[in-house]
Motif scaffolding. Sequence first.
Motif, PDB file in Angstrom:
ATOM      1  N   MET A 109       0.849  -1.177   0.000  1.00 38.00           N
ATOM      2  CA  MET A 109       0.000   0.000   0.000  1.00 38.00           C
ATOM      3  C   MET A 109       0.892   1.237   0.000  1.00 38.00           C
ATOM      4  O   MET A 109       1.912   1.284   0.669  1.00 38.00           O
ATOM      5  N   HIS A 110       0.507   2.227  -0.751  1.00 39.22           N
ATOM      6  CA  HIS A 110       1.232   3.494  -0.798  1.00 39.22           C
ATOM      7  C   HIS A 110       0.312   4.636  -0.390  1.00 39.22           C
ATOM      8  O   HIS A 110      -0.872   4.642  -0.726  1.00 39.22           O
ATOM      9  N   TRP A 111       0.865   5.567   0.352  1.00 41.11           N
ATOM     10  CA  TRP A 111       0.152   6.771   0.756  1.00 41.11           C
ATOM     11  C   TRP A 111       0.699   7.936  -0.055  1.00 41.11           C
ATOM     12  O   TRP A 111       1.913   8.090  -0.174  1.00 41.11           O
ATOM     13  N   LEU A 112      -0.182   8.745  -0.605  1.00 42.25           N
ATOM     14  CA  LEU A 112       0.224   9.929  -1.352  1.00 42.25           C
ATOM     15  C   LEU A 112      -0.374  11.174  -0.719  1.00 42.25           C
ATOM     16  O   LEU A 112      -1.533  11.177  -0.312  1.00 42.25           O
ATOM     17  N   GLN A 113       0.439  12.209  -0.637  1.00 47.61           N
ATOM     18  CA  GLN A 113      -0.045  13.526  -0.219  1.00 47.61           C
ATOM     19  C   GLN A 113      -0.151  14.341  -1.505  1.00 47.61           C
ATOM     20  O   GLN A 113       0.835  14.492  -2.224  1.00 47.61           O
ATOM     21  N   THR A 114      -1.334  14.827  -1.800  1.00 46.59           N
ATOM     22  CA  THR A 114      -1.583  15.512  -3.063  1.00 46.59           C
ATOM     23  C   THR A 114      -2.031  16.950  -2.822  1.00 46.59           C
ATOM     24  O   THR A 114      -2.868  17.206  -1.957  1.00 46.59           O
ATOM     25  N   THR A 115      -1.454  17.858  -3.584  1.00 43.76           N
ATOM     26  CA  THR A 115      -1.857  19.264  -3.547  1.00 43.76           C
ATOM     27  C   THR A 115      -2.279  19.657  -4.960  1.00 43.76           C
ATOM     28  O   THR A 115      -1.548  19.395  -5.922  1.00 43.76           O
ATOM     29  N   ILE A 116      -3.440  20.261  -5.070  1.00 44.30           N
ATOM     30  CA  ILE A 116      -3.952  20.709  -6.369  1.00 44.30           C
ATOM     31  C   ILE A 116      -4.258  22.192  -6.287  1.00 44.30           C
ATOM     32  O   ILE A 116      -4.941  22.636  -5.358  1.00 44.30           O
ATOM     33  N   VAL A 117      -3.738  22.950  -7.254  1.00 44.40           N
ATOM     34  CA  VAL A 117      -3.958  24.396  -7.299  1.00 44.40           C
ATOM     35  C   VAL A 117      -4.543  24.742  -8.669  1.00 44.40           C
ATOM     36  O   VAL A 117      -4.025  24.311  -9.703  1.00 44.40           O
ATOM     37  N   LEU A 118      -5.624  25.502  -8.643  1.00 44.89           N
ATOM     38  CA  LEU A 118      -6.235  25.934  -9.903  1.00 44.89           C
ATOM     39  C   LEU A 118      -5.421  27.063 -10.527  1.00 44.89           C
ATOM     40  O   LEU A 118      -4.917  27.934  -9.821  1.00 44.89           O
ATOM     41  N   VAL A 119      -5.319  27.028 -11.839  1.00 40.24           N
ATOM     42  CA  VAL A 119      -4.669  28.105 -12.592  1.00 40.24           C
ATOM     43  C   VAL A 119      -5.790  28.939 -13.206  1.00 40.24           C
ATOM     44  O   VAL A 119      -6.657  28.419 -13.904  1.00 40.24           O
ATOM     45  N   ARG A 120      -5.770  30.235 -12.914  1.00 35.53           N
ATOM     46  CA  ARG A 120      -6.847  31.112 -13.388  1.00 35.53           C
ATOM     47  C   ARG A 120      -6.313  32.172 -14.345  1.00 35.53           C
ATOM     48  O   ARG A 120      -5.172  32.604 -14.238  1.00 35.53           O
ATOM     49  N   SER A 121      -7.183  32.592 -15.235  1.00 37.74           N
ATOM     50  CA  SER A 121      -6.860  33.689 -16.141  1.00 37.74           C
ATOM     51  C   SER A 121      -7.000  35.004 -15.375  1.00 37.74           C
ATOM     52  O   SER A 121      -7.539  35.021 -14.262  1.00 37.74           O
ATOM     53  N   PRO A 122      -6.534  36.108 -15.948  1.00 38.77           N
ATOM     54  CA  PRO A 122      -6.671  37.396 -15.261  1.00 38.77           C
ATOM     55  C   PRO A 122      -8.116  37.745 -14.882  1.00 38.77           C
ATOM     56  O   PRO A 122      -8.347  38.428 -13.884  1.00 38.77           O
ATOM     57  N   ASP A 123      -9.083  37.236 -15.631  1.00 43.74           N
ATOM     58  CA  ASP A 123     -10.482  37.532 -15.282  1.00 43.74           C
ATOM     59  C   ASP A 123     -11.071  36.522 -14.291  1.00 43.74           C
ATOM     60  O   ASP A 123     -12.242  36.610 -13.933  1.00 43.74           O
ATOM     61  N   GLY A 124     -10.265  35.562 -13.826  1.00 42.12           N
ATOM     62  CA  GLY A 124     -10.698  34.628 -12.802  1.00 42.12           C
ATOM     63  C   GLY A 124     -11.219  33.304 -13.310  1.00 42.12           C
ATOM     64  O   GLY A 124     -11.546  32.425 -12.514  1.00 42.12           O
ATOM     65  N   ALA A 125     -11.287  33.135 -14.616  1.00 41.09           N
ATOM     66  CA  ALA A 125     -11.766  31.863 -15.158  1.00 41.09           C
ATOM     67  C   ALA A 125     -10.709  30.776 -14.958  1.00 41.09           C
ATOM     68  O   ALA A 125      -9.514  31.021 -15.082  1.00 41.09           O
ATOM     69  N   VAL A 126     -11.162  29.584 -14.663  1.00 45.04           N
ATOM     70  CA  VAL A 126     -10.237  28.462 -14.471  1.00 45.04           C
ATOM     71  C   VAL A 126      -9.716  28.019 -15.825  1.00 45.04           C
ATOM     72  O   VAL A 126     -10.472  27.698 -16.731  1.00 45.04           O
ATOM     73  N   GLU A 127      -8.400  28.031 -15.963  1.00 40.07           N
ATOM     74  CA  GLU A 127      -7.758  27.610 -17.212  1.00 40.07           C
ATOM     75  C   GLU A 127      -7.135  26.223 -17.094  1.00 40.07           C
ATOM     76  O   GLU A 127      -6.828  25.591 -18.089  1.00 40.07           O
TER      77      GLU A 127
END
Length: 73
Positions: free
Chosen positions: A1-19
Motif C-alpha cells: 500500500m502506498h500513501w500519497l499527499q496531493t496538492t492541487i492548485v487551480l490556474v486562473r486567467s486574469p479575469d478569474g476563469a479556471v484555465e
Amino acid sequence: MHWLQTTIVLVRSPDGAVEGAVAVARDVSLQKQSELRLRESEERLRQITDHSGDLISLFSLVGTRLYTSPSYS
C-alpha cells in the motif's frame, strides 16, 4: 500500500476563469509506516505500565512527576 499527499492548485486567467490545474503528489508511505509503528510501540508501553504491579514513574529534569503508573495509589 502506498500513501500519497496531493496538492492541487487551480490556474486562473486574469479575469478569474479556471484555465487548468497544477497537481503535485508526494509519496508519504514511509512517514505513515513510521507513525503506525510509533503508535503501536506507545500502546505496548501503555499496556505494560498500566498493568504492571510495580510502581513506574517518569520525572522531568527538575523533578516534577510527569507520570505514575496506576498501580501506585
